[in-house]
Enzyme design. Structure first.
Site, PDB file in Angstrom:
ATOM      1  N   ASP A   1     -17.155   7.398  -1.535  1.00 35.43           N
ATOM      2  CA  ASP A   1     -15.885   7.288  -0.808  1.00 35.43           C
ATOM      3  C   ASP A   1     -15.603   8.657  -0.191  1.00 35.43           C
ATOM      4  OD1 ASP A   1     -13.443   6.380   0.160  1.00 35.43           O
ATOM      5  OD2 ASP A   1     -12.414   6.473  -1.769  1.00 35.43           O
TER       6      ASP A   1
ATOM      7  N   GLN B   1     -10.073  -3.926  -3.183  1.00 37.27           N
ATOM      8  CA  GLN B   1     -11.366  -3.456  -2.694  1.00 37.27           C
ATOM      9  C   GLN B   1     -12.454  -3.710  -3.732  1.00 37.27           C
ATOM     10  OE1 GLN B   1     -12.229  -1.822   0.404  1.00 37.27           O
ATOM     11  NE2 GLN B   1     -14.224  -2.395  -0.421  1.00 37.27           N
TER      12      GLN B   1
ATOM     13  N   HIS C   1      -7.495   0.830  -6.342  1.00 44.32           N
ATOM     14  CA  HIS C   1      -7.681  -0.037  -5.169  1.00 44.32           C
ATOM     15  C   HIS C   1      -8.325  -1.345  -5.657  1.00 44.32           C
ATOM     16  CE1 HIS C   1      -7.846  -1.222  -1.140  1.00 44.32           C
ATOM     17  NE2 HIS C   1      -8.684  -0.343  -0.618  1.00 44.32           N
TER      18      HIS C   1
ATOM     19  N   ARG D   1       0.882  -1.182   0.000  1.00 41.27           N
ATOM     20  CA  ARG D   1       0.000   0.000   0.000  1.00 41.27           C
ATOM     21  C   ARG D   1       0.908   1.218   0.000  1.00 41.27           C
ATOM     22  NH1 ARG D   1      -5.255   1.359   3.621  1.00 41.27           N
ATOM     23  NH2 ARG D   1      -6.052   0.005   1.983  1.00 41.27           N
TER      24      ARG D   1
ATOM     25  N   ARG E   1     -13.557  -8.560   1.655  1.00 36.36           N
ATOM     26  CA  ARG E   1     -12.123  -8.294   1.405  1.00 36.36           C
ATOM     27  C   ARG E   1     -11.323  -9.557   1.704  1.00 36.36           C
ATOM     28  NH1 ARG E   1     -10.113  -3.165   1.743  1.00 36.36           N
ATOM     29  NH2 ARG E   1      -8.224  -4.180   0.958  1.00 36.36           N
TER      30      ARG E   1
ATOM     31  N   CYS F   1     -16.293   1.639   0.823  1.00 35.30           N
ATOM     32  CA  CYS F   1     -15.082   0.859   1.112  1.00 35.30           C
ATOM     33  C   CYS F   1     -14.638   1.016   2.554  1.00 35.30           C
ATOM     34  CB  CYS F   1     -13.960   1.249   0.151  1.00 35.30           C
ATOM     35  SG  CYS F   1     -13.437   2.974   0.297  1.00 35.30           S
TER      36      CYS F   1
HETATM   37  N1  NVA Z   1      -9.888   6.859  -1.275  1.00 36.13           N
HETATM   38  C1  NVA Z   1      -9.534   6.370   0.032  1.00 36.13           C
HETATM   39  C2  NVA Z   1      -9.805   4.899   0.133  1.00 36.13           C
HETATM   40  C3  NVA Z   1      -9.501   4.295   1.471  1.00 36.13           C
HETATM   41  C4  NVA Z   1      -9.719   2.815   1.526  1.00 36.13           C
HETATM   42  C5  NVA Z   1      -8.083   6.679   0.316  1.00 36.13           C
HETATM   43  O1  NVA Z   1      -7.253   6.516  -0.610  1.00 36.13           O
HETATM   44  O2  NVA Z   1      -7.754   7.079   1.419  1.00 36.13           O
HETATM   45  N1   CP Z   2     -11.140  -0.080   2.569  1.00 33.43           N
HETATM   46  C1   CP Z   2      -9.867  -0.194   2.979  1.00 33.43           C
HETATM   47  O1   CP Z   2      -8.939  -0.417   2.199  1.00 33.43           O
HETATM   48  O2   CP Z   2      -9.717  -0.086   4.341  1.00 33.43           O
HETATM   49  P1   CP Z   2      -8.355   0.107   5.133  1.00 33.43           P
HETATM   50  O3   CP Z   2      -7.799   1.454   4.742  1.00 33.43           O
HETATM   51  O4   CP Z   2      -8.752   0.043   6.569  1.00 33.43           O
HETATM   52  O5   CP Z   2      -7.406  -0.990   4.760  1.00 33.43           O
END
Ligand code: NVA
Ligand code: CP
Length: 302
Positions: free
Chosen positions: A220, A132, A129, A102, A288, A260
Site C-alpha cells: 500500500d 477492501q 479498511h 469514510r 469491491r 488496494c
Molecule cells: N492506506 C491508504 C488506503 C487507500 C485506499 C489510505 O488510507 O490512504
Molecule cells: N482502495 C480504495 O479504497 O480506493 P478509493 O480510495 O478510490 O475508494
C-alpha cells in the site's frame, strides 16, 4: 451481524458467508440475473476523504440491488461545521436504511453505530479498511481456490490496510507475514490479536524474510490520506519497502500481487510488477463491488 465497523468484530463464519454471497452476486450479475434485494432502500455515503473505488462501487452496487445511494460530502454536511456525529447518526437514521462512512478516526464510526439505529459500514478509517480486505480475500480465493493455509505477505506501512489484512488473513486460516519499519508497525490492538495465532503470524523489518514462499503479496502507499505533509519523510523511511521483481523471486512462482489502489509506481511497487499483475489487481478492484453488495445485502435485507 448488525454493522461492519472492523474485521475484529466478525467471526470466521460471518466472513465466509459474505465471501460466498459475494461470489453468488458476481455470478448472477455476469449472467444477467437480477437481485433487487434492497428495493426501495437508501444508503447514505459520508466521505471525509477522497475516493474513486469506494464511492463508485457502493453507489453502483446499491443501484444493482434495487436501491439508491446518496453521496454526502462532509464539506457540505453540517458535520463539517461541527455538528456532533452522535446527532448526525440519530438524524440520518430517521431517513436512511444504512450508512457507509469514510473518515479519519475509528471512534467516529463506532459512535455512528452506537447512536444510530441503522447498519453502519466502515468505508475506511485510519485504523482499518474492512470492505477492501473482504474484496481482497474474495480475489485470492477466486484465483487460488482456497484461503486456508496460504501465505499472505504485506510489505510497507503498518497502516489501515496492514491492520485489516492481518485480522482478515488470520481469521480465514492464512499465515500472515508483515515487513515494516520498527517505527511504523501495525496497531497495538491488532498485534495483540495476532499473538494468539502463534507462528502463523510473523513481523519483521526484512522484506525478503516476509515474502519467502508467499502466495499473495500486498502493499500500500507509503503516505496515506491525511499524511500528505509527511510524504517526503516517509519516502526515506520506506525506501527499502518495495514490491519489485527481485522480491518476487523469493515468493512462490505463482504468487499473486495485490494493491488496494491508488498505486504509486516507483515507490511501494515497481511499474513492471504492477503491469505484470494488473489483471489480479483490477480483479481486486472489481471485487469491491461484489463484496460490498454482499455486505449491504447481509446487513440491510429486511
Ligand atoms: N492506506 C491508504 C488506503 C487507500 C485506499 C489510505 O488510507 O490512504
Ligand atoms: N482502495 C480504495 O479504497 O480506493 P478509493 O480510495 O478510490 O475508494
Amino acid at each position: 451481524m448488525k454493522h461492519l465497523l472492523k474485521l475484529l468484530d466478525l467471526s470466521k463464519e460471518e466472513i465466509m458467508d459474505i465471501l460466498n454471497l459475494a461470489d453468488q452476486l458476481k455470478y448472477e450479475l455476469k449472467h444477467g440475473i437480477e437481485h433487487k434485494i434492497l428495493a426501495g432502500q437508501t444508503l447514505g455515503m459520508i466521505f471525509q476523504k477522497s475516493s474513486t473505488r469506494t464511492r463508485v462501487s457502493f453507489e453502483t452496487g446499491m443501484y444493482q440491488l434495487g436501491g439508491q445511494a446518496l453521496f454526502l460530502s462532509s464539506r457540505d454536511l453540517q458535520i463539517g461545521r461541527g455538528e456532533p456525529v452522535e446527532d448526525t447518526a440519530r438524524v440520518l437514521s430517521r431517513y436512511l436504511d444504512g450508512i457507509m462512512i469514510r473518515t479519519f478516526e475509528q471512534r467516529e464510526v463506532e459512535a455512528l453505530a452506537e447512536y444510530g439505529s441503522i447498519p453502519i459500514i466502515n468505508g475506511l478509517t485510519d485504523f482499518c479498511h474492512p470492505c477492501q480486505v473482504l474484496a481482497d480475500l474474495m480475489t485470492i480465493r477466486e484465483h487460488k481456490g482456497t484461503l486456508e493455509g496460504l501465505n499472505m505477505c504485506y510489505i510497507g506501512d503498518g497502516n489501515n490496510m496492514a491492520n485489516s489484512l492481518i485480522v482478515g488473513g488470520l481469521k480465514m486460516g492464512m499465515k500472515v507475514s508483515i515487513a515494516c519499519p520498527k517505527s511504523h508497525r501495525p496497531d497495538p490492538a491488532v498485534l495483540e490479536f495476532a499473538k494468539a495465532y502463534g507462528d502463523k503470524f510473523r513481523i519483521t523489518e526484512s522484506c525478503p524474510e516476509a515474502a519467502a514462499d508467499a502466495d499473495a503479496i500486498f502493499t500500500d502507499v507509503w503516505a496515506s490520506m491525511g499524511q500528505e505533509q509527511e510524504a517526503a519523510q516517509r519516502r526515506e523511511i520506506f525506501a527499502g519497502y518495495q514490491v519489485n521483481q527481485e522480491l518476487l523471486g523469493v515468493a512462490h512462482a505463482d504468487c499473486m500481487v495485490q494493491h488496494c489502489l491508488p498505486a504509486h509506481r516507483g515507490e511501494e511497487i515497481t511499474a513492471q510488477v504492477f503491469e505484470d499483475h494488473a489483471n489480479e489487481i483490477f480483479d481486486e478492484a472489481e471485487n469491491r463491488l461484489h463484496a460490498q453488495k454482499a455486505v449491504m445485502a447481509t446487513l440491510m435485507r429486511k
